[in-house]
Write an enzyme that holds these catalytic residues in place. Structure first.
Site, PDB file in Angstrom:
ATOM      1  N   HIS A 346       0.971  -1.277   0.116  1.00  0.00           N
ATOM      2  CA  HIS A 346      -0.030  -0.117   0.079  1.00  0.00           C
ATOM      3  C   HIS A 346       0.947   1.257   0.249  1.00  0.00           C
ATOM      4  O   HIS A 346       0.233   2.341   0.077  1.00  0.00           O
ATOM      5  CB  HIS A 346      -0.779   0.109   1.030  1.00  0.00           C
ATOM      6  CG  HIS A 346      -2.168  -0.835   1.294  1.00  0.00           C
ATOM      7  ND1 HIS A 346      -3.326  -0.174   0.524  1.00  0.00           N
ATOM      8  CD2 HIS A 346      -2.457  -2.013   1.300  1.00  0.00           C
ATOM      9  CE1 HIS A 346      -4.284  -1.077   0.508  1.00  0.00           C
ATOM     10  NE2 HIS A 346      -3.942  -2.300   1.061  1.00  0.00           N
ATOM     11  N   LYS A 534      -9.209  13.777   3.758  1.00  0.00           N
ATOM     12  CA  LYS A 534      -8.487  12.846   3.661  1.00  0.00           C
ATOM     13  C   LYS A 534      -7.578  12.894   4.941  1.00  0.00           C
ATOM     14  O   LYS A 534      -7.665  13.945   5.780  1.00  0.00           O
ATOM     15  CB  LYS A 534      -7.529  12.679   2.449  1.00  0.00           C
ATOM     16  CG  LYS A 534      -6.901  13.977   2.171  1.00  0.00           C
ATOM     17  CD  LYS A 534      -6.139  14.014   0.979  1.00  0.00           C
ATOM     18  CE  LYS A 534      -6.708  13.926  -0.300  1.00  0.00           C
ATOM     19  NZ  LYS A 534      -6.861  12.815  -1.016  1.00  0.00           N
ATOM     20  N   ARG A 535      -6.847  11.854   5.368  1.00  0.00           N
ATOM     21  CA  ARG A 535      -6.085  12.190   6.615  1.00  0.00           C
ATOM     22  C   ARG A 535      -4.989  13.358   6.115  1.00  0.00           C
ATOM     23  O   ARG A 535      -4.519  13.291   5.185  1.00  0.00           O
ATOM     24  CB  ARG A 535      -5.233  10.751   6.815  1.00  0.00           C
ATOM     25  CG  ARG A 535      -6.043   9.572   7.420  1.00  0.00           C
ATOM     26  CD  ARG A 535      -6.693  10.084   8.841  1.00  0.00           C
ATOM     27  NE  ARG A 535      -5.745  10.255   9.673  1.00  0.00           N
ATOM     28  CZ  ARG A 535      -5.240   9.114  10.524  1.00  0.00           C
ATOM     29  NH1 ARG A 535      -5.736   7.969  10.550  1.00  0.00           N
ATOM     30  NH2 ARG A 535      -4.501   9.527  11.451  1.00  0.00           N
ATOM     31  N   LYS A 540       0.196  14.421   1.473  1.00  0.00           N
ATOM     32  CA  LYS A 540      -0.974  14.795   0.808  1.00  0.00           C
ATOM     33  C   LYS A 540      -1.147  16.428   0.592  1.00  0.00           C
ATOM     34  O   LYS A 540      -1.957  16.689   0.014  1.00  0.00           O
ATOM     35  CB  LYS A 540      -2.270  14.394   1.780  1.00  0.00           C
ATOM     36  CG  LYS A 540      -2.330  12.694   1.581  1.00  0.00           C
ATOM     37  CD  LYS A 540      -3.498  12.394   2.648  1.00  0.00           C
ATOM     38  CE  LYS A 540      -3.405  10.735   2.842  1.00  0.00           C
ATOM     39  NZ  LYS A 540      -4.174  10.184   1.494  1.00  0.00           N
ATOM     40  N   THR A 642      -8.522   6.700  -2.765  1.00  0.00           N
ATOM     41  CA  THR A 642      -9.957   6.119  -3.173  1.00  0.00           C
ATOM     42  C   THR A 642     -10.986   7.422  -3.047  1.00  0.00           C
ATOM     43  O   THR A 642     -11.979   7.167  -3.857  1.00  0.00           O
ATOM     44  CB  THR A 642     -10.256   5.122  -2.405  1.00  0.00           C
ATOM     45  OG1 THR A 642     -10.044   5.378  -0.892  1.00  0.00           O
ATOM     46  CG2 THR A 642      -9.301   3.739  -2.863  1.00  0.00           C
ATOM     47  N   LYS A 646     -14.272   8.620  -5.494  1.00  0.00           N
ATOM     48  CA  LYS A 646     -15.660   8.876  -4.801  1.00  0.00           C
ATOM     49  C   LYS A 646     -16.236  10.292  -5.057  1.00  0.00           C
ATOM     50  O   LYS A 646     -17.328  10.419  -5.546  1.00  0.00           O
ATOM     51  CB  LYS A 646     -15.663   9.034  -3.243  1.00  0.00           C
ATOM     52  CG  LYS A 646     -15.201   7.706  -2.715  1.00  0.00           C
ATOM     53  CD  LYS A 646     -15.009   7.672  -1.127  1.00  0.00           C
ATOM     54  CE  LYS A 646     -14.100   6.598  -0.739  1.00  0.00           C
ATOM     55  NZ  LYS A 646     -13.672   6.950   0.907  1.00  0.00           N
TER      56      LYS A 646
END
Ligand SMILES: *Cc1c(COP(=O)(O)O)cnc(C)c1O
Length: 801
Positions: A346, A534-535, A540, A642, A646
């Site tokens: 991952h 998101k986290r 990110k 992901t 969505k």
């Protein structure tokens, strides 16, 4: 119970009154939720029993998906949906004056995961059942899921999550199926019939009690099982201090580790990992042996999939069972093990690669450690034959090196399949991060691009859009989401676009209402809803997003002729409690929100909202309301993502880097229907290799950047003195490892293109339609179909009547 409205109403009232001993009118929403939940579970039970009987009697191969996380969210609505009884329940309740939506709000999220990895596991279970595939989940029943986040004075505060406070209506405790898991103690060898055997003695046993949850397939009779294990004291403890033992035991499944990107080197975490795989394998082998007489047939009948390296001990544990209990020799046991296990990687972030110091591993799991040592020795010998004299390579690839056990190396050596989660990610694994392993085992590596269940993320969360699609192309796409591509025929259809726009507006209104209730902020519904949820993690790059907002603020303040198209920037993110830097970013977002939202000159154009406690049930309300999907990770860092899928499925347009599955979204929608910016993965790589990135140059040469960077430390944020020094340092002193400054200009340009495109509403709606039309590929049904055919080699089961 659910065959028609009248019957449903009667059973509901009867059960409600009988359970709570009060009249229907006096019951609370909690009572009503529990009652409806129990009715649904009873409704499920017949097919659950039948599915289990079928699995017991049939000889077809079964898959067990081992995952340390399952981020399930709420289950009432998805169970109703999958059973096809939402209508009966909703209409029946309505006639009783009850809103189903209100009852659904009572359910606590089962938040047994951090983010993407755990949510993927939950989507996979939904798809396995929908596709009638014999696949089950194995996980841990944490007493407390991921912490509940509160924002106090702009800071994240963590509270223990309490999903089991009122019990969990979907689970069934199976005390009779409890098994023992041994820790500590020592290994003894003994001779028996001329064979050297090993046994684990003086161990401290922990009892693992399974709690089963039904996993209902959509519009089918298949009901698979998610088995979550809970740690309890063994009835026969050897421990002298019984209270101490009880406490230590229960601690094992008390908390989920709140971090998915760092190797958490905690002994408790290793205990959790072994607890999960040992308990699960015990029960799997037990049921296998009831059905089959040859242990050598295991790989034909059972597949064990490990979701990242957390369940990697399944490999030495299966070896232990085969050798110590089934009395097989090493070679045969190894062959069976490798052919049974498959592994998903991952991440390529090196700080996330799990390693365990021997000094922790060996005393806690003495027999498992011996097996890992033997795996290492044989693996190194194998490498030596292929690369004689290449000590350097063997040291890099060894399972044990520098007094550490490397979990990813065990996973690759001990499985027959290693997959990445998006095309780019798999390419990076093969050519960089795991290049040496790819050279030894090219046949093991493959890609399975992640997906999301369109049932939760479209049918459930956006029934209005679902209905519009059904009216336009029929409903075959629900069974086969690739058919969403038929929506391409509506790309220039004004009436379709108008309806789609109306739905988006409704969803924005609903989200805005919730935000106003919670924070008092009134959002401009005509603004672009630009969302990053998101986290919270440096890679990110929520920081890049805030930087751009502060830049907009500065420009609006300085230049009254600058009147940008109004935008609402929405954030949702939890930071791991020990991740100091991420928590500073949360504070920065909130400080920026405060400045922006209360400045009358600015808030006409820009509003900023930080949504507290981002989780699955909140996410379901956010995606349908988004216009823009922020997917702005440093290229090469996000394995797949992901969230991006969505958003796309709900008609938002991606503003993103060429990272993870964004690359595959681009392949499908084309660059006129997406806003791509920033460095590419190879460019990031080249900077790392050459060491020639100079963040300071961007600071000096772009005055927009300089102004914002300075504002972090010059008192611009009131009452935040010294607060953002760590962020400032990360950019200049530490040379901006994630290329925030490098990508800023390109990101700001892309934002201008977004606003320009949004002004031309026909063009925007066309983009939105194309995104929805192309999103079918990203259903987890497609992903699971690929796992089933290309890794697991399993077939659909058919229920006999
Ligand atoms: C989908 C999802 C994630 C993963 O989001 P990414 O943007 O892919 O990191 C995390 N948390 C929740 C609650 C989700 O639903």
């Amino acid at each position: 119970m659910f065959s028609n409205k009248e019957e449903f109403k009667q059973s509901f009232i009867k059960k409600l009154e009988m359970t709570y001993g009060k009249s229907f009118e006096e019951t609370s929403n909690e009572d009503r939720f529990q009652t409806l939940g129990q009715m649904v579970r009873e409704h499920i039970s017949e097919n659950w029993i039948r599915t289990n009987e079928l699995y017991r009697s049939s000889k077809t191969k079964q898959i067990y998906y081992f995952s340390i996380e399952f981020l399930l969210g709420r289950l009432l609505s998805s169970n109703l949906l999958n059973l096809g009884i939402t209508g009966v329940a909703k209409d029946g309740l309505e006639e009783l004056g009850i809103s189903l939506a209100e009852i659904e709000e009572v359910e606590a999220d089962a938040g047994l995961g951090n983010g993407g990895l755990g949510r993927l596991a939950a989507c996979f279970l939904d798809s396995l059942a929908a596709l009638n595939l014999p696949g089950h989940g194995s996980g841990i029943r944490y007493k407390h899921g991921l912490f509940e986040q509160k924002i106090v004075d702009g800071f994240q505060v963590e509270l223990p999550e309490q999903w089991l406070r009122y019990g969990h209506v979907w689970e069934v405790r199976k005390s009779d199926l409890a098994v023992e898991v041994p820790f500590w103690g020592k290994v003894e060898s003994y001779m028996e019939n001329g064979r050297l055997n090993f046994r684990h003695v003086e161990a401290e046993n922990v009892m693992a009690v399974p709690y089963d949850m039904p996993v209902v397939g959509y519009n089918t009779e298949t009901v698979n099982t998610l088995r979550l294990w809970s740690a309890e004291p063994s009835p026969f403890p050897i421990h002298s201090d019984v209270l101490q033992y009880k406490k230590e035991t229960e601690t094992i499944t008390e908390f989920l580790y709140p971090d998915d990107t760092h190797d958490e080197g905690k002994i408790l975490r290793l205990k959790q990992q072994y607890f999960l795989v040992s308990a699960s394998l015990h029960s799997i082998i037990r049921s296998f042996k009831k059905k089959f007489s040859h242990i050598g047939d295991l790989p034909e009948k059972i597949g064990i999939h490990i979701n990242d390296t957390h369940p990697v001990l399944a490999i030495p544990e299966l070896m232990r069972i085969l050798m110590d209990e089934e009395k097989l020799g090493w070679e045969e046991a190894w062959d069976i093990t490798v052919r049974t296990i498959s592994y998903t990687n991952h991440t390529t972030l090196s700080e996330a690669l799990e390693k365990w110091p021997i000094r922790i591993f060996k005393p806690l799991l003495p027999r498992i450690y011996l097996i890992v040592e033997e795996i290492n020795e044989r693996f190194c010998r194998h490498l030596w034959e292929q690369y004689p004299g290449d000590w350097r390579r063997i040291e890099d690839m060894a399972v044990i090196a520098h007094d550490q056990v490397k979990m990813a190396h065990i996973a690759i050596a001990g499985s027959f399949s290693v997959n990445g989660v998006a095309a780019l990610h798999t390419e990076i694994l093969k050519t960089r991060e795991m290049k040496q392993f790819y050279e030894v085992f090219p046949e093991k590596f493959n890609n399975k691009t992640n997906g999301i269940t369109h049932r939760r993320w479209l049918l459930k969360s956006n029934p209005e859009l679902t209905q519009l699609i059904n009216e336009s192309i029929g409903d075959d796409w629900i069974k086969n989401p690739i058919l969403l591509s038929e929506l391409e025929a509506f790309r220039d259809d004004h009436s379709f676009a108008a309806k789609l726009m109306w739905i988006k507006q409704q969803k924005k209104q609903a989200l805005a209402k919730r935000i106003e209730q919670q924070s008092g902020i009134k959002l401009n519904l005509d603004s672009i809803f630009d969302v990053q949820v998101k986290r919270l993690h440096a890679y990110k790059r929520q920081l890049l997003n805030v930087f751009h907002i502060i830049y907009l603020y500065n420009r609006i303040k300085e230049d009254s002729s600058f009147q940008p198209y109004p935008r609402t920037f929405i954030f949702g993110a939890k930071a791991s409690p020990g991740y100091y830097y991420a928590k500073k970013i949360i504070k920065l977002i909130n400080s920026t929100a405060e400045l922006v939202n209360k400045d009358p000159k600015v808030n006409k154009y820009v509003q900023v909202v930080f949504l507290e406690n981002y989780r699955v049930s909140l996410a379901e309300q956010i995606f349908p309301a988004a216009d823009v999907s922020e997917q702005i990770s440093t290229a090469g860092k996000e394995a797949s993502g992901t969230g991006n899928m969505k958003f796309m499925m709900n008609g938002a347009i991606t503003l993103g880097t060429l990272d993870g599955a964004n690359v595959e979204i681009l392949e499908r929608v084309g660059d006129e229907n997406m806003f791509i910016f920033g460095l590419k993965a190879e460019e990031v790589m080249r900077y790392y290799l050459n060491g020639d990135y100079r963040a300071r140059e961007y600071y000096h040469h772009d005055k927009r950047i300089r102004q914002v960077v300075d504002q972090l430390v010059n008192g611009f944020f009131p009452n935040s003195f010294g607060q953002f020094e760590a962020i400032h340092d990360s950019l200049l002193a530490e040379n901006d490892q994630y290329f925030v400054l490098r990508d800023f200009a390109s990101y700001a340009d892309a934002h201008e293109k977004v606003a320009e495109a949004y002004l031309d509403r026909d063009r925007w709606m066309k983009m939105s339609i194309i995104n929805i039309a192309q999103s079918g590929y990203f259903t987890s049904d497609r992903t699971i179909q690929e796992y089933a055919e290309e890794i697991w080699n399993i077939d659909k089961v058919k229920m006999l009547h």
